[in-house]
Design a protein around this motif. Structure first.
Motif, PDB file in Angstrom:
ATOM      1  N   LEU A 160      10.806  59.507  34.464  1.00 14.72           N
ATOM      2  CA  LEU A 160      11.226  58.145  34.772  1.00 14.72           C
ATOM      3  C   LEU A 160      11.428  57.339  33.490  1.00 14.72           C
ATOM      4  CD1 LEU A 160      11.678  55.925  36.934  1.00 14.72           C
ATOM      5  CD2 LEU A 160       9.243  55.429  36.747  1.00 14.72           C
ATOM      6  N   LEU A 161      10.502  57.476  32.552  1.00 13.77           N
ATOM      7  CA  LEU A 161      10.642  56.772  31.270  1.00 13.77           C
ATOM      8  C   LEU A 161      11.840  57.286  30.475  1.00 13.77           C
ATOM      9  CD1 LEU A 161       6.927  56.482  30.152  1.00 13.77           C
ATOM     10  CD2 LEU A 161       8.442  54.637  30.863  1.00 13.77           C
ATOM     11  N   ALA A 162      12.106  58.587  30.558  1.00 12.59           N
ATOM     12  CA  ALA A 162      13.255  59.162  29.845  1.00 12.59           C
ATOM     13  C   ALA A 162      14.559  58.601  30.379  1.00 12.59           C
ATOM     14  CB  ALA A 162      13.249  60.675  29.961  1.00 12.59           C
ATOM     15  N   LEU A 163      14.620  58.335  31.647  1.00 12.62           N
ATOM     16  CA  LEU A 163      15.836  57.768  32.236  1.00 12.62           C
ATOM     17  C   LEU A 163      15.975  56.278  31.939  1.00 12.62           C
ATOM     18  CD1 LEU A 163      15.793  59.576  35.691  1.00 12.62           C
ATOM     19  CD2 LEU A 163      17.260  60.081  33.720  1.00 12.62           C
ATOM     20  N   LEU A 164      14.860  55.562  31.914  1.00 16.80           N
ATOM     21  CA  LEU A 164      14.903  54.118  31.703  1.00 16.80           C
ATOM     22  C   LEU A 164      14.968  53.723  30.230  1.00 16.80           C
ATOM     23  CD1 LEU A 164      12.330  52.915  34.384  1.00 16.80           C
ATOM     24  CD2 LEU A 164      14.827  52.876  34.510  1.00 16.80           C
ATOM     25  N   SER A 165      14.244  54.453  29.383  1.00 14.50           N
ATOM     26  CA  SER A 165      14.193  54.101  27.966  1.00 14.50           C
ATOM     27  C   SER A 165      14.088  55.365  27.116  1.00 14.50           C
ATOM     28  CB  SER A 165      13.012  53.169  27.714  1.00 14.50           C
ATOM     29  OG  SER A 165      12.983  52.794  26.365  1.00 14.50           O
ATOM     30  N   PRO A 166      15.194  56.039  26.895  1.00 13.85           N
ATOM     31  CA  PRO A 166      15.141  57.304  26.155  1.00 13.85           C
ATOM     32  C   PRO A 166      14.692  57.158  24.704  1.00 13.85           C
ATOM     33  CG  PRO A 166      17.409  56.700  26.644  1.00 13.85           C
ATOM     34  CD  PRO A 166      16.535  55.725  27.345  1.00 13.85           C
ATOM     35  N   SER A 167      14.819  55.974  24.138  1.00 16.67           N
ATOM     36  CA  SER A 167      14.446  55.793  22.733  1.00 16.67           C
ATOM     37  C   SER A 167      12.932  55.898  22.506  1.00 16.67           C
ATOM     38  CB  SER A 167      14.962  54.455  22.212  1.00 16.67           C
ATOM     39  OG  SER A 167      14.370  53.396  22.922  1.00 16.67           O
ATOM     40  N   SER A 215      20.035  59.491  24.236  1.00 15.98           N
ATOM     41  CA  SER A 215      20.480  59.598  25.627  1.00 15.98           C
ATOM     42  C   SER A 215      19.337  60.156  26.477  1.00 15.98           C
ATOM     43  CB  SER A 215      21.693  60.521  25.730  1.00 15.98           C
ATOM     44  OG  SER A 215      21.317  61.855  25.475  1.00 15.98           O
ATOM     45  N   PRO A 216      19.424  59.942  27.780  1.00 17.12           N
ATOM     46  CA  PRO A 216      18.394  60.510  28.656  1.00 17.12           C
ATOM     47  C   PRO A 216      18.320  62.037  28.576  1.00 17.12           C
ATOM     48  CG  PRO A 216      19.582  58.799  29.819  1.00 17.12           C
ATOM     49  CD  PRO A 216      20.302  59.026  28.521  1.00 17.12           C
ATOM     50  N   VAL A 217      19.444  62.698  28.324  1.00 15.49           N
ATOM     51  CA  VAL A 217      19.449  64.160  28.231  1.00 15.49           C
ATOM     52  C   VAL A 217      18.596  64.618  27.048  1.00 15.49           C
ATOM     53  CG1 VAL A 217      20.900  66.194  27.879  1.00 15.49           C
ATOM     54  CG2 VAL A 217      21.689  64.346  29.373  1.00 15.49           C
ATOM     55  N   GLN A 218      18.724  63.964  25.918  1.00 12.66           N
ATOM     56  CA  GLN A 218      17.899  64.300  24.758  1.00 12.66           C
ATOM     57  C   GLN A 218      16.429  64.019  25.046  1.00 12.66           C
ATOM     58  OE1 GLN A 218      19.541  62.021  21.554  1.00 12.66           O
ATOM     59  NE2 GLN A 218      20.958  63.664  20.942  1.00 12.66           N
ATOM     60  N   ALA A 219      16.149  62.904  25.692  1.00 11.13           N
ATOM     61  CA  ALA A 219      14.762  62.555  26.012  1.00 11.13           C
ATOM     62  C   ALA A 219      14.165  63.570  26.981  1.00 11.13           C
ATOM     63  CB  ALA A 219      14.701  61.152  26.603  1.00 11.13           C
ATOM     64  N   ILE A 220      14.942  64.023  27.946  1.00  9.70           N
ATOM     65  CA  ILE A 220      14.451  65.021  28.896  1.00  9.70           C
ATOM     66  C   ILE A 220      14.212  66.347  28.184  1.00  9.70           C
ATOM     67  CG2 ILE A 220      15.093  66.382  30.932  1.00  9.70           C
ATOM     68  CD1 ILE A 220      16.430  63.797  32.002  1.00  9.70           C
ATOM     69  N   GLY A 221      15.057  66.683  27.230  1.00 15.14           N
ATOM     70  CA  GLY A 221      14.835  67.890  26.440  1.00 15.14           C
ATOM     71  C   GLY A 221      13.515  67.832  25.688  1.00 15.14           C
ATOM     72  N   THR A 222      13.231  66.690  25.115  1.00 18.75           N
ATOM     73  CA  THR A 222      11.949  66.506  24.426  1.00 18.75           C
ATOM     74  C   THR A 222      10.794  66.603  25.409  1.00 18.75           C
ATOM     75  OG1 THR A 222      13.023  65.065  22.821  1.00 18.75           O
ATOM     76  CG2 THR A 222      10.636  64.913  22.979  1.00 18.75           C
ATOM     77  N   LEU A 223      10.962  66.021  26.573  1.00 18.02           N
ATOM     78  CA  LEU A 223       9.923  66.048  27.596  1.00 18.02           C
ATOM     79  C   LEU A 223       9.648  67.480  28.066  1.00 18.02           C
ATOM     80  CD1 LEU A 223       8.120  64.221  29.321  1.00 18.02           C
ATOM     81  CD2 LEU A 223       9.963  64.184  31.003  1.00 18.02           C
ATOM     82  N   VAL A 224      10.697  68.267  28.256  1.00 18.77           N
ATOM     83  CA  VAL A 224      10.518  69.662  28.671  1.00 18.77           C
ATOM     84  C   VAL A 224       9.786  70.444  27.576  1.00 18.77           C
ATOM     85  CG1 VAL A 224      11.759  71.814  29.155  1.00 18.77           C
ATOM     86  CG2 VAL A 224      12.456  69.694  30.269  1.00 18.77           C
ATOM     87  N   PHE A 225      10.152  70.216  26.322  1.00 23.16           N
ATOM     88  CA  PHE A 225       9.464  70.879  25.213  1.00 23.16           C
ATOM     89  C   PHE A 225       7.986  70.521  25.208  1.00 23.16           C
ATOM     90  CE2 PHE A 225       7.883  70.632  20.835  1.00 23.16           C
ATOM     91  CZ  PHE A 225       7.998  71.965  20.471  1.00 23.16           C
ATOM     92  N   LEU A 226       7.676  69.245  25.380  1.00 25.23           N
ATOM     93  CA  LEU A 226       6.273  68.813  25.406  1.00 25.23           C
ATOM     94  C   LEU A 226       5.521  69.427  26.582  1.00 25.23           C
ATOM     95  CD1 LEU A 226       6.666  65.042  24.480  1.00 25.23           C
ATOM     96  CD2 LEU A 226       5.665  66.849  23.074  1.00 25.23           C
TER      97      LEU A 226
END
Length: 97
Positions: A33-40, A51-62
């Motif tokens: 939810l945070l990745a979609l609302l505030s990817p920075s 972008s949200p895609v980059q943030a989701i990539g980081t989230l998956v890695f974590l």
């Protein structure tokens, strides 16, 4: 408490890993939810995600790294508990622990 006295390594590992993994996955859903609302908020190699895609990539890695660390900690915890269980005298009430 009887389960703690008699469970094999696999049972102890499954319980501890399952509890921690449930928490990690639920926090990842919040992170989604945070990745979609505030990817920075998510940083990759020192720079914020654009972008949200980059943030989701980081989230998956974590999430993956967290689950790997969780598996190691669960395995060590199960081994330590099995050692403590063997070291306790048979007359000791483990249910009081």
């Amino acid at each position: 408490m009887d389960y703690l006295k008699r469970a094999p390594f696999g049972g102890l590992f499954a319980v501890t890993f399952g509890v921690a993994a449930t928490f990690q996955v639920s926090m990842s859903l919040l992170g989604l939810l945070l990745a979609l609302l505030s990817p920075s908020l998510f940083f990759m190699n020192g720079s914020p995600a654009t972008s949200p895609v980059q943030a989701i990539g980081t989230l998956v890695f974590l999430l993956v790294m967290g689950l790997v660390i969780n598996a190691g900690m669960s395995a060590m915890g199960a081994l330590i508990w099995m050692g403590v269980r063997k070291a306790l005298p048979k007359s000791a009430a483990i249910s009081d622990i």
